[in-house]
Scaffold this motif. Structure first.
Motif, mmCIF file in Angstrom:
data_model
loop_
_atom_site.group_PDB
_atom_site.id
_atom_site.type_symbol
_atom_site.label_atom_id
_atom_site.label_comp_id
_atom_site.label_asym_id
_atom_site.label_seq_id
_atom_site.Cartn_x
_atom_site.Cartn_y
_atom_site.Cartn_z
ATOM 1 N N THR A 148 19.602 12.609 -17.766
ATOM 2 C CA THR A 148 20.891 12.190 -17.221
ATOM 3 C C THR A 148 20.742 10.814 -16.572
ATOM 4 O O THR A 148 20.730 10.677 -15.343
ATOM 5 C CB THR A 148 21.410 13.230 -16.208
ATOM 6 N N TRP A 188 22.778 8.158 -16.528
ATOM 7 C CA TRP A 188 23.941 7.678 -15.779
ATOM 8 C C TRP A 188 23.951 8.289 -14.383
ATOM 9 O O TRP A 188 24.151 7.580 -13.388
ATOM 10 C CB TRP A 188 25.226 8.043 -16.527
ATOM 11 N N GLN A 189 23.723 9.577 -14.309
ATOM 12 C CA GLN A 189 23.696 10.250 -13.012
ATOM 13 C C GLN A 189 22.573 9.696 -12.128
ATOM 14 O O GLN A 189 22.727 9.558 -10.918
ATOM 15 C CB GLN A 189 23.517 11.755 -13.216
ATOM 16 N N GLY A 205 25.830 3.695 -14.265
ATOM 17 C CA GLY A 205 25.841 4.526 -13.062
ATOM 18 C C GLY A 205 25.820 3.679 -11.803
ATOM 19 O O GLY A 205 26.491 4.008 -10.808
#
Length: 350
Positions: free
Chosen positions: A173, A175-176, A211
């Motif tokens: 993940t 972007w997170q 992000g």
């Protein structure tokens, strides 16, 4: 019989498959043993003949039945480049799974290219491994067709681009992770936050900087394009771009580096300029390599579960190679990233 019909009959039995090979040999103007040599990756075939046979195999959708494909006790692990501790974490994960399965790991590097060369594909076909794991790499259409025709499954780990819905992949993940890293700096009170990114051609790099931007925008802070420096995931770019950011009269009070190696280059730039971390500038990395805990001060970073991702990729490629007809529960997986707060981040200087 049409080409799709021939492709369909190849899976119904040994005699039908042999007839299809004979037809391919007849269309190519070669003998059936020559077609077999191409299928097995033998070197003693003229390049023009190999190209002609490969094109016909691709046209007819030929796929060797897994039960009949003799496999070597190998897993092929392919990097676009293999020169950092990041690669060691991936190798460790694949080795963990391969060892338990009684397999050995063959390492390849494509010298910075995201797509391995044609010679590599022929070598894989000749080795007939249980499967292929490509790290930050991808296959062109002819390479995919070559592996598919030999029933050699492949999985992409941390895809460089969008692998497509039909390509099995393991990711994280990103972007997170970029959001969490930047939000941490915002919550400490930083309002002028720089970023050193990875290559724009890599999907993971774009996701991390997206992000970063999302965290700033959500906090109501402007995104200053001049503070976003395009790097290449190497220590040298962290150092060089870090010097550019930290020499500014309006330098940022915090910097999000696209990976830990760039963060370490940024550490070097700060030392050279007489700046202290985190008193003068806070630094956040990405990956959580072992060195992140050893450097002074220990690096706040986003943990990317590299070993677990590699283990998942190895298990998936072995599941794809099973001959019992069962399919894996999922062929596109993202593992969670998490922020690890250490001593390289603090409130901005007064």
């Amino acid at each position: 019989m049409t080409a799709p019909e021939r492709a369909q009959t190849q899976t119904t039995g040994r005699s039908a498959q042999t007839a299809t090979l004979a037809e391919i040999a007849r269309e190519a103007g070669v003998s059936a043993p020559t077609v077999s040599k191409v299928l097995n990756g033998r070197a003693d075939v003229a390049p023009a003949t190999r190209t002609r046979v490969e094109e016909l195999l691709r046209t007819h959708g030929y796929r060797r039945r897994r039960a009949e494909a003799t496999r070597s006790p190998l897993l092929d692990l392919v990097f676009h480049e293999m020169e950092s501790a990041w690669a060691l974490e991936v190798i460790r994960g694949v080795e963990n799974v391969a060892r338990d399965a009684g397999l050995s790991v063959v390492l390849s590097e494509s010298a910075g290219r995201l797509t391995p060369g044609r010679t590599w594909a022929d070598q894989v076909a000749a080795r007939r491994p249980h499967g292929v794991i490509l790290v930050l790499s991808e296959l062109d259409e002819s390479q995919r067709a070559l592996l598919t025709s030999r029933s050699i499954p492949f999985v992409v780990m941390d895809p460089a681009g969008d692998p497509g819905t039909d390509v099995p992949s393991i990711g994280a993940t990103n972007w997170q992770g970029g959001l969490a890293a930047t939000r941490h700096l915002v919550e400490l009170g930083h309002t002028r936050i720089g970023a050193i990114t990875g290559p724009s051609r890599m999907m993971c790099s774009r996701a991390r900087v997206d992000g970063y931007r999302a965290a700033l925008e959500t906090a109501g802070l402007p995104v200053d394009p001049s503070l976003v420096m395009p790097g290449d995931f190497h220590h040298e770019s962290g150092y060089r771009l870090g010097l550019q950011l930290l020499r500014r009269d309006d330098r940022p009070t915090a910097i999000f580096a696209g990976n830990d190696l760039q963060a370490l280059g940024l550490y070097e730039a700060a030392r050279e300029l007489g700046l202290r971390i985190p008193e003068d500038v806070s630094v956040v990395g990405f990956d959580d390599l072992p060195v992140a805990r050893w450097v002074g001060p220990p690096l706040t970073t986003v943990r990317q579960p590299l070993t677990e991702m590699a283990e998942a990729a190895a298990r998936l490629v072995m599941e794809l190679g099973r001959t019992d007809g069962t399919e894996p529960a999922a062929t596109r997986v993202e593992l969670a990233t998490s922020l690890v707060v250490r001593s390289s981040t603090a409130a901005p200087p007064a």
